[in-house]
Design an enzyme around this catalytic site. Sequence first.
Site, PDB file in Angstrom:
ATOM      1  CG  ASP A 127      -0.051   7.745  -0.053  1.00 20.27           C
ATOM      2  OD1 ASP A 127       0.979   7.604  -0.712  1.00 20.27           O
ATOM      3  OD2 ASP A 127      -0.171   7.379   1.137  1.00 20.27           O
ATOM      4  CG  ASP A 165      -1.966   4.295   3.325  1.00 23.24           C
ATOM      5  OD1 ASP A 165      -0.982   3.621   2.964  1.00 23.24           O
ATOM      6  OD2 ASP A 165      -2.896   4.588   2.570  1.00 23.24           O
ATOM      7  CG  ASP A 211       3.610   4.250   2.753  1.00 26.61           C
ATOM      8  OD1 ASP A 211       4.294   4.140   1.723  1.00 26.61           O
ATOM      9  OD2 ASP A 211       2.369   4.198   2.759  1.00 26.61           O
TER      10      ASP A 211
END
Length: 991
Positions: free
Chosen positions: A433, A734, A738
Amino acid sequence: MEKLDKYLQEHFDLPAKNPSEEAQRRWRKAVSIVKNRRRRFRWVPDLDRRTLDKDKVRSTQEKIRVALYVQQAALIFSDDELALITSKHDLKGLKMHGGVDGISKKVRSTFDRGICASDLDTRQNIYGVNRYEEKPSRSFWMFVWDALQDMTLIILIVCALLSIAVGLATEGWPKGMYDGLGIILSIFLVVMVTAVSDYKQSLQFKELDNEKKKIFIHVTRDGRRQKISIYDLVVGDIVHLSIGDQVPADGLYIHGYSLLIDESSLSGESDPVYVSQDKPFILAGTKVQDGSAKMIVTAVGMRTEWGKLMSTLSEGGEDETPLQVKLNGVATIIGKIGLLFAVLTFLVLLVRFLIDKGMTVGLLKWYSTDALTIVNYFATAVTIIVVAVPEGLPLAVTLSLAFAMKKLMNDKALVRHLSACETMGSAGTICTDKTGTLTTNHMVVDKIWIADVSKSVTGNNNLEDISSVVSSSTLSLLLQGIFENTSAEVVKEKDCKQTVLGTPTERAILEYGLSLEGDRGAENRSCAKVKVEPFNSDKKKMAVLVSLPNGASRWFSKGASEIVLQMCDMVVDGDGNGIPLSEAKRKNILDTINSFASDALRTLCLAYREVDEIDDNADSPTSGFTLVAIFGIKDPVRPGVKDAVKTCMSAGITVRMVTGDNINTAKAIAKECGILTDDGIAIDGPDFRSKSPEEMRDLIPKIEVMARSLPLDKHTLVTNLRGMFREVVAVTGDGTNDAPALHESDIGLAMGIAGTEVAKESADVIVLDDNFTTIINVARWGRAVYINIQKFVQFQLTVNIVALVINFVSACITGSAPLTAVQLLWVNMIMDTLGALALATEPPNDEMMKRPPVGRGESFITKVMLLNIKGPDSKTIINTLIFNSFVFCQVFNEINSREMQKINVFRGILSNWLFIAIIAVTVAFQVVIIEFLGTFASTVPLNWQHWLVSVGLGSISLIVGVILKCIPVGSGENSATPNGYRPLGNGPDDI
């Protein structure tokens, strides 16, 4: 070598994640020669017990499902009446007690202030603590008992007792006891050292296990919102729940928005349940799938169904790692060879003895000393098995992983699954990310566009700057949109200072709104919220429906700039009026968005729409909105990220950024981090989704940035990298959405600060500081584990082969074994426990990150290791000299094994105090054995010349190691590290 690989592949191949029960049972069945099953299989799961646990869970889930969904006609009340109201979903009982309001009064809690912190002890005494009963830890003496279960040691104890009995009968006291007593003392030393090592290891795992269970939750206590451990939660606490949280206790819904609960872990039902004031029951162990809410705690710990379920489950054990399984296979093969050599050695010694006896006194005359000799031969043969069966190989993996996990914990990485630490060393791709991982996650509004004007935010004169370009009505509309459509919250700390809680993006916008608010607080916060749609990573927006003081209703929407702009057909001007959004104006706004994004700013749009009728069941509209403002939010790149990315590249690891941000923002950040190169491409999620499998095959290797991605895009990328390209993939995440990608990847990395509990539960490693540099540190330690185990395997196999050959050859030539049972037990302890401690705990070095990762399916035992497996060339002084030289060979071989390719094996040795200490202790004990314990160890003291010869012969290991390391191992081996290293001596860096 090929046959060995084929055998291991057939019987001892196991995936790093989610292995099937069939594969787990297959390798267990293939392990045929084990000295101590209790110790060998201590750190692998008990599959039968695990099956029983699953049956227990299913049975309990069925009971709960019946209780919840087949509403029982009669309910039993007891002292735990409060707990039963929630666990049984007893609406009648709840109404009898005055509903949720009545319950809060009875437990002396209020919705706005919560409980008083001073009442915690009283509440815990009355209602219990929020913990479930756990089985006590194993004591040190249990590990001693486990170490004594070694079948070969038991046989040696019997042999030692026979030796003492025969010795006392023939040679009297005390001389007749020496041989047997020496063996018993050696066994005692081996058992104690083994038990101490295993016990310390168990304490490390216990400590790490406790870290995994540390979960924090937001509550309101003493009138202020605060973060506490779930273990400190008590009945009456007001808990704040949001997407991805695991419900920490049973409770009742107070108020919230679109709260959707996943009860599958408790009831087995896959369909999520909406919770509202009509159905206010929330159970511990369930997960928040969507929405947010406040609840009041009604039962904790063992008074919840979740606590009762958890307490009944046994410690089933964590899944074994691929290296553990593979080394169990190696140990099995070597054990069979060792058993054969032990039998042959005993037969050769016995036949030589019978021949000598027949030629001297005849086979009809037998003496007690003859029996003692045969017992000693048998003890030697059994001891050869002790040394030959490398029981320490699979256990060394656990030791090395435990050591690495402890070090990583100190470096802000919590390893949840052992195999992740091992697999991370082979990672060839990291899909990361952007927000909070590559960047600091400390967000501030840097620019704002409103009414066709872009302004930089200075932080000091925000109100004056905005007031100079827009009217008060436009400003009111902006502030209303900020304060009503937010998931952040302003709370008071102990010192009465205001603090903003929420996600970094929400905090940044709310803090900016507070800086503009001035005296308008009452005006801008006088709306009543009718419906809230929390931010969703699929929709990439959030919305709120409010009722205005004048009776009108208004939707506010905020989210990804392109998506919200697409919903708009009007735009607010400087006077607060909505004007049509022409194509030219739309293009200018898009140019502004791209301009913000090119400055590495995260862009969000705020819009509103007036509505006449309210439909509580309808979703927010997708068109007809009026654009109010564009925010440009600054999130600086973390210090050290660029160097970490450069380290990845030199280590053969490709870093790919997968983010939900605008593509220009993503490209700007990726270039700043060094992720986006000239050969790489950046792609939008929608564009990626539209590609065919054939197009993806050509495209995926070049993708370095994916913007505006959905969680499904990340999952697709990971699946294709693993399937099409056989990559070992690590993924960060997070959010709740996901979880599938984290589960699908080889190594799932959840963020410890920004991550939800659902994401953490699906992950293999939790990055406690959300820092990309920490992820690289996990990769460094993963490589260290792999290479350290290779070093230890090389060292142990060297000892195995040399010990077998020396004793067997000597038995054939001289009719006696130069290495006695006591000597072999000492060598075994050096090899097994101390060797593992010394070699399996080497810290990583920079050289490890200058070679490509080990690919899938590559051979663990390499040509380099086979080349390095060597030994010294070979009645009391000669045997003692052989024994002493052999031990020093292993001491220097242990040093030699620090580097499998580099010539300089002393590099960094002073930084590893544990290695130096173990070498020193080994040498000191060897001196004591030779000089003072000769009676027990069948040795004689050596003069200084013999000591020099022993050390000199042992040090030849270093010279032989240098020579062998200069021999090329074949071009095919040079492409893979650490499985194939290039020949040395090509330059100064190789020394």
